[in-house]
Design an enzyme around this catalytic site. Sequence first.
Site, PDB file in Angstrom:
ATOM      1  CB  CYS A  11      -0.908   0.000   1.206  1.00  4.07           C
ATOM      2  SG  CYS A  11      -2.443  -1.000   0.913  1.00  4.07           S
ATOM      3  CG  ASP A  34      10.161  -9.558  -5.800  1.00  8.62           C
ATOM      4  OD1 ASP A  34       9.255 -10.084  -5.523  1.00  8.62           O
ATOM      5  OD2 ASP A  34      11.260  -9.673  -5.086  1.00  8.62           O
ATOM      6  CG  HIS A  50      -4.762  -4.008   2.004  1.00  9.78           C
ATOM      7  ND1 HIS A  50      -3.507  -4.175   1.911  1.00  9.78           N
ATOM      8  CD2 HIS A  50      -5.344  -4.936   2.824  1.00  9.78           C
ATOM      9  CE1 HIS A  50      -3.211  -5.200   2.792  1.00  9.78           C
ATOM     10  NE2 HIS A  50      -4.514  -5.552   3.454  1.00  9.78           N
ATOM     11  CG  ASN A  87       3.431 -17.703  -3.829  1.00 11.98           C
ATOM     12  OD1 ASN A  87       3.224 -18.513  -4.336  1.00 11.98           O
ATOM     13  ND2 ASN A  87       4.470 -16.931  -3.711  1.00 11.98           N
ATOM     14  N   GLY A  93       3.452 -20.019   0.512  1.00 10.85           N
ATOM     15  CA  GLY A  93       4.600 -19.032   0.504  1.00 10.85           C
ATOM     16  C   GLY A  93       4.247 -17.591   0.423  1.00 10.85           C
ATOM     17  CG  HIS A  98      -1.307  -5.399  -1.167  1.00 12.56           C
ATOM     18  ND1 HIS A  98      -1.590  -3.915  -1.073  1.00 12.56           N
ATOM     19  CD2 HIS A  98      -1.565  -5.333  -2.595  1.00 12.56           C
ATOM     20  CE1 HIS A  98      -2.019  -3.406  -1.850  1.00 12.56           C
ATOM     21  NE2 HIS A  98      -2.306  -4.150  -2.959  1.00 12.56           N
ATOM     22  CG  HIS A 100       2.171 -10.091  -4.510  1.00 15.14           C
ATOM     23  ND1 HIS A 100       1.633 -10.073  -2.937  1.00 15.14           N
ATOM     24  CD2 HIS A 100       3.042 -10.956  -4.335  1.00 15.14           C
ATOM     25  CE1 HIS A 100       2.295 -11.058  -2.292  1.00 15.14           C
ATOM     26  NE2 HIS A 100       3.068 -11.634  -3.279  1.00 15.14           N
ATOM     27  CG  HIS A 102       5.740 -13.551  -7.430  1.00 14.20           C
ATOM     28  ND1 HIS A 102       6.527 -13.177  -7.099  1.00 14.20           N
ATOM     29  CD2 HIS A 102       4.479 -13.810  -6.700  1.00 14.20           C
ATOM     30  CE1 HIS A 102       6.579 -13.086  -5.477  1.00 14.20           C
ATOM     31  NE2 HIS A 102       5.181 -13.515  -5.551  1.00 14.20           N
TER      32      HIS A 102
HETATM   33  P1  AMP Z   1       5.083 -13.658  -1.707  1.00 16.63           P
HETATM   34  O1  AMP Z   1       6.028 -14.410  -1.052  1.00 16.63           O
HETATM   35  O2  AMP Z   1       4.385 -14.191  -2.917  1.00 16.63           O
HETATM   36  O3  AMP Z   1       4.143 -12.968  -0.767  1.00 16.63           O
HETATM   37  O4  AMP Z   1       5.785 -12.581  -2.374  1.00 16.63           O
HETATM   38  C1  AMP Z   1       6.291 -11.160  -1.859  1.00 16.63           C
HETATM   39  C2  AMP Z   1       7.360 -10.616  -2.870  1.00 16.63           C
HETATM   40  O5  AMP Z   1       7.351  -9.373  -2.349  1.00 16.63           O
HETATM   41  C3  AMP Z   1       8.740 -11.235  -2.518  1.00 16.63           C
HETATM   42  O6  AMP Z   1       9.171 -11.714  -3.759  1.00 16.63           O
HETATM   43  C4  AMP Z   1       9.600 -10.140  -1.837  1.00 16.63           C
HETATM   44  O7  AMP Z   1      10.967 -10.130  -2.550  1.00 16.63           O
HETATM   45  C5  AMP Z   1       8.998  -8.991  -2.427  1.00 16.63           C
HETATM   46  N1  AMP Z   1       9.125  -7.736  -1.735  1.00 16.63           N
HETATM   47  C6  AMP Z   1       8.942  -7.459  -0.622  1.00 16.63           C
HETATM   48  N2  AMP Z   1       9.041  -6.235  -0.171  1.00 16.63           N
HETATM   49  C7  AMP Z   1       9.343  -5.463  -1.395  1.00 16.63           C
HETATM   50  C8  AMP Z   1       9.585  -4.030  -1.619  1.00 16.63           C
HETATM   51  N3  AMP Z   1       9.465  -3.237  -0.802  1.00 16.63           N
HETATM   52  N4  AMP Z   1       9.834  -3.898  -3.170  1.00 16.63           N
HETATM   53  C9  AMP Z   1       9.494  -4.752  -3.802  1.00 16.63           C
HETATM   54  N5  AMP Z   1       9.309  -6.083  -3.757  1.00 16.63           N
HETATM   55  C10 AMP Z   1       9.210  -6.621  -2.273  1.00 16.63           C
HETATM   56 ZN    ZN Z   2      -1.817  -3.391   1.165  1.00 13.75          ZN
END
Ligand code: AMP
Ligand code: ZN
Length: 114
Positions: A11, A34, A50, A87, A93, A98, A100, A102
Amino acid sequence: MNKFDENCIFCKIAKGEIPTTPVYETEDVIAFNDLNPQAPVHILVIPKSHYPSLSEIDDVELLGKVANAVREITKKLGITSYRTVINTGEQAGQTVMHLHFHIMAGREFTWPAG
Ligand code: AMP
Ligand code: ZN
């Protein structure tokens, strides 16, 4: 109007409180690289509002916009083969609560995923 959770890192990115270089941005979707890439291309695509996970988003139009952003980003980057991962929940994992998507590309991926 986007709705935010003030303790959520994504957020903060969506609001611009944490600076990032967007790969893609519309009124309600943003994509950025990432922080800890697992492939030569590793982009995260999020709804700005969110929603903790795929299980909890009830706005199907917005969900479609996030999926469409994946299509537009890969098309713009000329990526024809890529892995898309969502995920959901800790066991799968998910570490950032929030929603997302990948996008990973630029190397071989195995299937089934581990
Ligand atoms: P997940 O494990 O599917 O929840 O993925 C979370 C992803 O967010 C991971 O691949 C992290 O490397 C990435 N991540 C966490 N904080 C940040 C950030 N501030 N900017 C960019 N990516 C982030
Ligand atoms: Zn959020």
